[in-house]
Design a protein around this motif. Structure first.
Motif: not given
Length: 430
Positions: A190-197, A199-202
């Motif tokens: 699971l990648p981090e999905t919060h906009h402020g935290l 990664g670039p692609a997400m």
């Protein structure tokens, strides 16, 4: 790989990971359903105290969901999911080791708090889906609930049959192992999905979603929780959806909390294994409805119309169940409409909650809705237990029917403008 394909792959990874996380969590929870009341009795609890174990679990969820949702808006989704799954692992392990009723209550309370991560999981979905996609994506949670509700009690019952003298320990260890696997899935997939935290692609994907989303998304400041809550409920549609969510859970819990009694008293299904079959049937039907019916209906009719249909089916079902007893064929017909009504209503309510809230407050908004749901799960079993006793059994379901039909009427009248706005947005996006 093109940017579009990259975004789609990221979205699929997030949705798949969230689905698996909720599914494994629900299987672990469901495994305890057949045995917890019996274990509580063995520890010297009265019948009312045995039922209270479920209420204490929901109390933990009530206290956690809004807090966890709001924290995920600030700290990120992944951290909160990792932390809560870890806590759930410990709570399941300790449940298996419980030797007294007070300890059983304490560890189930902790497990209930960890289950408050449902609002964080919903926020992950809202982060990576456009408003037009959100309803069918929220249906994944319904599928996970259905599978967990179906498989969990069955696995728990099997463990109890094979280890009759140590069933609580066996189930606790099995649930803890499932949660450990869940922890690995969240950590690795699971990648981090919060906009402020993110990664670039997400971050690029989330920005794309926000541009297609709620105009309120430009409001990027948050205040203290009551200020944010006041901003949310200024929207009439959001207030109505919160009310409908509460009525939905409170009314449905009326069936869930007394169904085993209705099966026993009205349909003369007295063997425990046959009662398990009925609950497994409901879970299986939930999977079928969420997987094959809810998503295309939301796509075609929109969330409001799909919600209307689901609530109407629930109301009719709760009127019919006491009236068709003891006919087993009609029982399973209306258990299907029960699953269909729930499978259509719940994802629609989750999607509406998300779409009516600003993007930067998704976790808090979904957590607020889950808080009201947890409150309904606390007061619902006690309320309908009293109604079942005072109204002569299955007729207590008429109260659930009245609540569902009241919600249906409120949605039909109060969400007309919301439906028109969302359908106009759908047309514009096409």
């Amino acid at each position: 790989m093109s940017a579009v394909k990259t975004k789609e792959q990221i979205r699929k990874n997030v949705l798949g990971s969230v689905f698996l996380t909720i599914f494994l969590d629900l299987v672990g929870f469901g495994m305890f359903i057949p045995i917890i009341p019996l274990v509580a009795r063995r520890f010297g609890a009265s019948d009312s105290e045995a039922v209270a174990v479920a209420s204490i679990y929901s109390l933990g969820t009530l206290l956690a969901v809004a807090i966890l949702g709001r924290l995920s808006d600030r700290l990120g989704r992944k951290k909160l999911l990792l932390g809560t799954v870890a806590v759930s692992t410990v709570a399941q392990f300790l449940t298996g080791l419980a030797q007294t009723y007070p300890i059983l209550l304490a560890v189930r309370f902790i497990a209930g708090m960890a289950s408050g991560n449902i609002s964080v999981a919903q926020a992950c979905i809202s982060d990576v889906t456009t408003p037009q996609e959100r309803g069918k994506s929220m249906a994944l949670i319904g599928i996970a609930f259905g599978l967990g509700f179906s498989l969990g009690p069955a696995i728990g019952a099997l463990i109890s049959l094979f280890f009759p003298d140590h069933s609580l320990l066996g189930i606790g260890m099995a649930a803890a192992v499932l949660n450990l696997f869940n922890l690995v899935v969240v950590a690795r997939r699971l990648p981090e999905t919060h906009h402020g935290l993110a990664g670039p692609a997400m971050r690029e994907l989330v920005e794309h979603v926000q541009k297609a989303g709620n105009p309120k998304a430009t409001e990027q400041t948050t205040g203290v929780w009551w200020q944010d809550f006041r901003r949310l409920v200024q929207d009439k549609g959001f207030r109505i959806v919160l009310l409908l969510g509460f009525l939905q859970v409170f009314g449905f819990i009326g069936v869930e909390s007394v169904l085993s009694l209705v099966l026993n008293d009205a349909f003369y299904i007295t063997e425990q294994k046959h009662q398990y079959y009925a609950f497994m049937y409901i879970g299986f039907m939930l999977v079928l409805v969420n997987g094959g019916l809810t998503r295309p209906l939301i796509q075609r009719l929109g969330e409001v119309r799909t919600l209307n249909l689901g609530q109407f089916l629930l109301g009719i079902t709760m009127i019919a169940l006491p009236l068709v007893a003891p006919n087993h064929t009609l029982l399973y017909v209306f258990l299907f409409t029960l699953a269909a009504g729930s499978g259509l209503s719940n994802p629609s309510i989750s999607s509406l909650t998300s779409r009516l809230a600003p993007n930067h407050m998704q976790g808090f908004a979904l957590g607020t809705a889950q808080t009201l749901g947890a409150l309904a799960r606390i007061v619902g079993p006690a309320t309908f237990g009293i109604l079942y006793q005072t109204m002569g059994g299955g007729r207590s379901l008429f109260v659930s029917a009245a609540l569902m039909l009241l919600g249906w009427l409120v949605a039909v009248v109060g969400l007309q403008s919301t439906h028109k706005r969302f359908m106009a947005e759908k047309v514009a996006s096409n």
